[in-house]
Write a protein that holds these residues in place. Structure first.
Motif, PDB file in Angstrom:
ATOM      1  N   LEU A  12      59.661  79.212  27.613  1.00 58.85           N
ATOM      2  CA  LEU A  12      60.202  77.992  28.234  1.00 58.85           C
ATOM      3  C   LEU A  12      61.687  78.213  28.468  1.00 58.85           C
ATOM      4  CD1 LEU A  12      60.129  74.818  28.848  1.00 58.85           C
ATOM      5  CD2 LEU A  12      60.804  74.549  26.467  1.00 58.85           C
ATOM      6  N   VAL A  13      62.132  78.072  29.731  1.00 50.41           N
ATOM      7  CA  VAL A  13      63.571  78.092  30.017  1.00 50.41           C
ATOM      8  C   VAL A  13      63.967  76.660  30.359  1.00 50.41           C
ATOM      9  CG1 VAL A  13      65.445  79.082  31.368  1.00 50.41           C
ATOM     10  CG2 VAL A  13      63.368  80.428  30.946  1.00 50.41           C
ATOM     11  N   SER A  14      64.771  76.064  29.493  1.00 46.63           N
ATOM     12  CA  SER A  14      65.133  74.658  29.671  1.00 46.63           C
ATOM     13  C   SER A  14      66.577  74.556  30.160  1.00 46.63           C
ATOM     14  CB  SER A  14      64.938  73.905  28.358  1.00 46.63           C
ATOM     15  OG  SER A  14      64.959  72.522  28.615  1.00 46.63           O
ATOM     16  N   LEU A  15      66.805  73.727  31.179  1.00 49.98           N
ATOM     17  CA  LEU A  15      68.099  73.725  31.869  1.00 49.98           C
ATOM     18  C   LEU A  15      69.083  72.632  31.460  1.00 49.98           C
ATOM     19  CD1 LEU A  15      66.719  74.580  35.434  1.00 49.98           C
ATOM     20  CD2 LEU A  15      67.723  76.153  33.776  1.00 49.98           C
ATOM     21  N   PRO A  16      68.640  71.378  31.261  1.00 48.56           N
ATOM     22  CA  PRO A  16      69.659  70.342  30.992  1.00 48.56           C
ATOM     23  C   PRO A  16      70.417  70.621  29.689  1.00 48.56           C
ATOM     24  CG  PRO A  16      67.562  69.347  31.605  1.00 48.56           C
ATOM     25  CD  PRO A  16      67.285  70.799  31.337  1.00 48.56           C
ATOM     26  N   SER A  17      71.728  70.773  29.792  1.00 45.26           N
ATOM     27  CA  SER A  17      72.508  71.220  28.624  1.00 45.26           C
ATOM     28  C   SER A  17      72.553  70.156  27.523  1.00 45.26           C
ATOM     29  CB  SER A  17      73.919  71.612  29.049  1.00 45.26           C
ATOM     30  OG  SER A  17      74.507  70.562  29.765  1.00 45.26           O
ATOM     31  N   MET A  18      72.293  68.891  27.881  1.00 41.30           N
ATOM     32  CA  MET A  18      72.323  67.845  26.841  1.00 41.30           C
ATOM     33  C   MET A  18      71.211  68.043  25.809  1.00 41.30           C
ATOM     34  SD  MET A  18      70.926  64.505  28.937  1.00 41.30           S
ATOM     35  CE  MET A  18      70.701  63.478  27.510  1.00 41.30           C
ATOM     36  N   TYR A  19      70.168  68.818  26.181  1.00 47.26           N
ATOM     37  CA  TYR A  19      69.080  69.071  25.231  1.00 47.26           C
ATOM     38  C   TYR A  19      69.174  70.450  24.592  1.00 47.26           C
ATOM     39  CZ  TYR A  19      66.834  64.933  27.194  1.00 47.26           C
ATOM     40  OH  TYR A  19      66.548  63.657  27.596  1.00 47.26           O
ATOM     41  N   LYS A  20      70.289  71.146  24.812  1.00 50.90           N
ATOM     42  CA  LYS A  20      70.432  72.513  24.290  1.00 50.90           C
ATOM     43  C   LYS A  20      70.202  72.540  22.774  1.00 50.90           C
ATOM     44  CE  LYS A  20      73.549  76.463  24.643  1.00 50.90           C
ATOM     45  NZ  LYS A  20      73.540  76.899  23.271  1.00 50.90           N
ATOM     46  N   ASP A  21      69.425  73.520  22.328  1.00 46.15           N
ATOM     47  CA  ASP A  21      69.131  73.724  20.902  1.00 46.15           C
ATOM     48  C   ASP A  21      68.440  72.519  20.263  1.00 46.15           C
ATOM     49  OD1 ASP A  21      70.294  76.218  21.129  1.00 46.15           O
ATOM     50  OD2 ASP A  21      72.277  75.505  20.524  1.00 46.15           O
ATOM     51  N   ASP A  22      67.653  71.779  21.044  1.00 45.67           N
ATOM     52  CA  ASP A  22      66.884  70.636  20.529  1.00 45.67           C
ATOM     53  C   ASP A  22      66.027  71.099  19.341  1.00 45.67           C
ATOM     54  OD1 ASP A  22      65.022  68.625  20.089  1.00 45.67           O
ATOM     55  OD2 ASP A  22      64.726  68.197  22.236  1.00 45.67           O
ATOM     56  N   PRO A  23      66.302  70.601  18.126  1.00 44.04           N
ATOM     57  CA  PRO A  23      65.592  71.102  16.946  1.00 44.04           C
ATOM     58  C   PRO A  23      64.079  70.876  17.009  1.00 44.04           C
ATOM     59  CG  PRO A  23      67.194  69.389  16.333  1.00 44.04           C
ATOM     60  CD  PRO A  23      67.301  69.581  17.803  1.00 44.04           C
ATOM     61  N   ALA A  24      63.651  69.763  17.622  1.00 44.37           N
ATOM     62  CA  ALA A  24      62.210  69.499  17.730  1.00 44.37           C
ATOM     63  C   ALA A  24      61.541  70.566  18.593  1.00 44.37           C
ATOM     64  CB  ALA A  24      61.990  68.115  18.322  1.00 44.37           C
ATOM     65  N   VAL A  25      62.203  70.974  19.661  1.00 43.40           N
ATOM     66  CA  VAL A  25      61.647  71.999  20.558  1.00 43.40           C
ATOM     67  C   VAL A  25      61.629  73.359  19.846  1.00 43.40           C
ATOM     68  CG1 VAL A  25      62.014  73.231  22.740  1.00 43.40           C
ATOM     69  CG2 VAL A  25      62.308  70.748  22.644  1.00 43.40           C
ATOM     70  N   ILE A  26      62.700  73.664  19.132  1.00 42.41           N
ATOM     71  CA  ILE A  26      62.765  74.950  18.421  1.00 42.41           C
ATOM     72  C   ILE A  26      61.655  75.036  17.370  1.00 42.41           C
ATOM     73  CG2 ILE A  26      64.173  76.316  16.805  1.00 42.41           C
ATOM     74  CD1 ILE A  26      66.658  75.334  18.382  1.00 42.41           C
ATOM     75  N   ALA A  27      61.456  73.952  16.616  1.00 44.96           N
ATOM     76  CA  ALA A  27      60.425  73.961  15.553  1.00 44.96           C
ATOM     77  C   ALA A  27      59.033  74.101  16.151  1.00 44.96           C
ATOM     78  CB  ALA A  27      60.532  72.668  14.737  1.00 44.96           C
ATOM     79  N   LYS A  28      58.763  73.354  17.228  1.00 46.64           N
ATOM     80  CA  LYS A  28      57.417  73.412  17.816  1.00 46.64           C
ATOM     81  C   LYS A  28      57.167  74.777  18.479  1.00 46.64           C
ATOM     82  CE  LYS A  28      54.288  70.894  20.897  1.00 46.64           C
ATOM     83  NZ  LYS A  28      54.093  69.707  21.737  1.00 46.64           N
ATOM     84  N   ALA A  29      58.212  75.360  19.075  1.00 43.06           N
ATOM     85  CA  ALA A  29      58.065  76.677  19.707  1.00 43.06           C
ATOM     86  C   ALA A  29      57.688  77.722  18.655  1.00 43.06           C
ATOM     87  CB  ALA A  29      59.364  77.074  20.407  1.00 43.06           C
ATOM     88  N   ARG A  30      58.282  77.622  17.476  1.00 43.50           N
ATOM     89  CA  ARG A  30      57.979  78.562  16.387  1.00 43.50           C
ATOM     90  C   ARG A  30      56.514  78.418  15.965  1.00 43.50           C
ATOM     91  NH1 ARG A  30      62.254  77.357  12.663  1.00 43.50           N
ATOM     92  NH2 ARG A  30      63.694  78.365  14.089  1.00 43.50           N
ATOM     93  N   GLU A  31      56.123  77.170  15.822  1.00 41.72           N
ATOM     94  CA  GLU A  31      54.737  76.847  15.421  1.00 41.72           C
ATOM     95  C   GLU A  31      53.729  77.403  16.431  1.00 41.72           C
ATOM     96  OE1 GLU A  31      52.964  72.569  15.594  1.00 41.72           O
ATOM     97  OE2 GLU A  31      54.738  72.566  14.295  1.00 41.72           O
ATOM     98  N   LYS A  32      54.078  77.303  17.713  1.00 41.15           N
ATOM     99  CA  LYS A  32      53.153  77.685  18.794  1.00 41.15           C
ATOM    100  C   LYS A  32      53.268  79.157  19.162  1.00 41.15           C
ATOM    101  CE  LYS A  32      51.460  73.675  20.430  1.00 41.15           C
ATOM    102  NZ  LYS A  32      50.076  73.469  20.856  1.00 41.15           N
ATOM    103  N   ASP A  33      54.211  79.869  18.535  1.00 48.54           N
ATOM    104  CA  ASP A  33      54.434  81.281  18.854  1.00 48.54           C
ATOM    105  C   ASP A  33      54.827  81.486  20.327  1.00 48.54           C
ATOM    106  OD1 ASP A  33      54.658  83.980  18.473  1.00 48.54           O
ATOM    107  OD2 ASP A  33      52.514  84.381  18.809  1.00 48.54           O
ATOM    108  N   VAL A  34      55.720  80.620  20.804  1.00 47.83           N
ATOM    109  CA  VAL A  34      56.277  80.792  22.154  1.00 47.83           C
ATOM    110  C   VAL A  34      57.804  80.827  22.035  1.00 47.83           C
ATOM    111  CG1 VAL A  34      54.335  79.656  23.290  1.00 47.83           C
ATOM    112  CG2 VAL A  34      56.329  78.302  22.623  1.00 47.83           C
ATOM    113  N   LYS A  35      58.451  81.298  23.110  1.00 45.21           N
ATOM    114  CA  LYS A  35      59.922  81.413  23.078  1.00 45.21           C
ATOM    115  C   LYS A  35      60.546  80.272  23.869  1.00 45.21           C
ATOM    116  CE  LYS A  35      59.814  86.464  23.114  1.00 45.21           C
ATOM    117  NZ  LYS A  35      58.564  86.799  23.796  1.00 45.21           N
ATOM    118  N   VAL A  36      61.727  79.833  23.442  1.00 51.37           N
ATOM    119  CA  VAL A  36      62.454  78.832  24.225  1.00 51.37           C
ATOM    120  C   VAL A  36      63.882  79.320  24.429  1.00 51.37           C
ATOM    121  CG1 VAL A  36      62.863  77.469  22.134  1.00 51.37           C
ATOM    122  CG2 VAL A  36      63.199  76.419  24.352  1.00 51.37           C
ATOM    123  N   LYS A  37      64.367  79.175  25.658  1.00 50.91           N
ATOM    124  CA  LYS A  37      65.721  79.645  25.988  1.00 50.91           C
ATOM    125  C   LYS A  37      66.477  78.556  26.726  1.00 50.91           C
ATOM    126  CE  LYS A  37      64.508  84.505  26.266  1.00 50.91           C
ATOM    127  NZ  LYS A  37      64.735  85.758  26.965  1.00 50.91           N
TER     128      LYS A  37
END
Ligand SMILES: NC(=O)c1ccc[n+]([C@@H]2O[C@H](COP(=O)([O-])OP(=O)(O)OC[C@H]3O[C@@H](n4cnc5c(N)ncnc54)[C@H](OP(=O)(O)O)[C@@H]3O)[C@@H](O)[C@H]2O)c1
Length: 318
Positions: free
Chosen positions: A237-262
């Motif tokens: 997942l490449v996420s663009l809006p900077s206001m959501y940068k490093d969103d902890p909920a997204v980081i935690a779920k990405a780890r759980e799902k074995d996907v990458k977020v940038k």
């Protein structure tokens, strides 16, 4: 040429009505810079976010300031050591981002390394609309996600500035591409070449298409979280809006799902602008203009872009 020019000056952070059209001195090009007679200045969401005093670019400006980073215009004079351009060349680029770009003016100085020649078949308005959005789509797809032919890509806000370039670039690469937008933009998405157009008001993208390798997310928040459910294991997942940068909920779920977020922040790049110019020239990508406004109507242009529902790009003509 007068030593003074008109510019839309931001005297303080605030609403779209805050701009003032003022006479200010024409800048002088330093070494490696050229003075450009601005013909068109493209708007991007970062313009109104900065006007409000939000985000990384706002932290870099000193008020009063001249906003705008997307520039198309003609070279008027050359600073010391400039070798890439000559007087009269039509050039375009993303200027000095995230430092001030000073695009909302009759003249501005730009770094020759950040700009490229505008192809003959591309108008100034089209050229001014292109740089930030096209460079972002390019970096997201090719540098961050590393897409290859045959992969499956989902683009959110596919009818917006970044999204409409992302769809076209991913199709050029030979990917399967799905895009989200509202009902009124479904036909536009199909005209861009999407394989599946999804109406985000009536269809849940997670259950409308099979899993994808890459999501380009121009929305963030809940949309970014839900996007993790449609990625294949190892997907990006490449996420663009900077206001959501490093969103902890997204980081935690990405780890759980074995996907990458940038998350990324677009940079000016003259070499890449030359590649984008080649694709524009060949008609392999096109820029969609939603609306144009003369410089003195900068308030109306900001109000329209802030609606978050433009199709393609909004451009100031100078
Ligand atoms: N990190 C970076 O380097 C970088 C660079 C560029 C942009 N950005 C950010 O990326 C975001 C997108 O930028 P942009 O220039 O493409 O914006 P934009 O042109 O203003 O996007 C407008 C489009 O978004 C669509 N849209 C609105 N809500 C939607 C939703 N819930 N789902 C799907 N589509 C939706 C609208 O379609 P409908 O009218 O059909 O709803 C409209 O066509 C902005 O937040 C911007 O600040 C970040």
């Amino acid at each position: 040429m007068s030593n003074f020019m008109e510019a839309a000056v931001l005297p303080a952070f605030g609403a779209a009505t805050v701009f003032r059209i003022e006479k200010v001195p024409v800048p002088l090009p330093a070494a490696g810079q050229v003075l450009v007679k601005v013909r068109a200045a493209g708007l991007n969401p970062v313009d109104y976010k900065t006007r409000m005093g939000k985000g990384v670019a706002a932290a870099n400006i000193t008020l009063p300031a001249i906003l705008g980073w997307d520039i198309a215009g003609e070279v008027v004079s050359l600073g010391d050591g400039v070798s890439k351009f000559e007087r009269g060349d039509r050039i375009f680029g993303l200027s000095n981002f995230p430092q001030p770009g000073n695009a909302y003016a009759q003249y501005t100085v730009v770094d020759e390394n950040e700009f490229a020649i505008i192809p003959k078949n591309i108008t100034n308005i089209e050229a001014g609309a292109t740089p930030l959005a096209a460079l972002t789509a390019w970096e997201a797809l090719f540098d961050q996600a590393g897409i290859v032919a045959g992969q499956r890509v989902l683009v959110h806000a596919a009818s917006g500035g970044v999204g409409h370039f992302a769809v076209q670039l991913a199709k050029c690469k030979g990917c399967f591409v799905a895009g989200t937008a509202s009902a009124r933009n479904q036909e536009f998405l199909r005209s861009l070449g999407v394989d599946v157009a999804i109406d985000y008001h009536t269809q849940a993208f997670e259950s409308t298409i099979e899993p994808v390798d890459v999501v380009i997310d121009g929305i963030g928040g809940e949309t970014a979280l839900r996007s993790l459910d449609i990625l294949k294991p190892g997907g990006i997942l490449v996420s663009l809006p900077s206001m959501y940068k490093d969103d902890p909920a997204v980081i935690a779920k990405a780890r759980e799902k074995d996907v990458k977020v940038k998350w990324m922040s677009v940079r000016p790049d003259g070499d890449r602008m030359e590649k984008i110019a080649t694709l524009l020239s060949a008609g392999q990508i096109k820029v969609k203009i939603d609306s144009t406004f003369p410089l003195k109507e900068v308030t109306k242009a900001h109000q329209l872009l802030e609606s978050n529902h433009v199709t393609g790009k909004v451009v100031l003509t100078v």
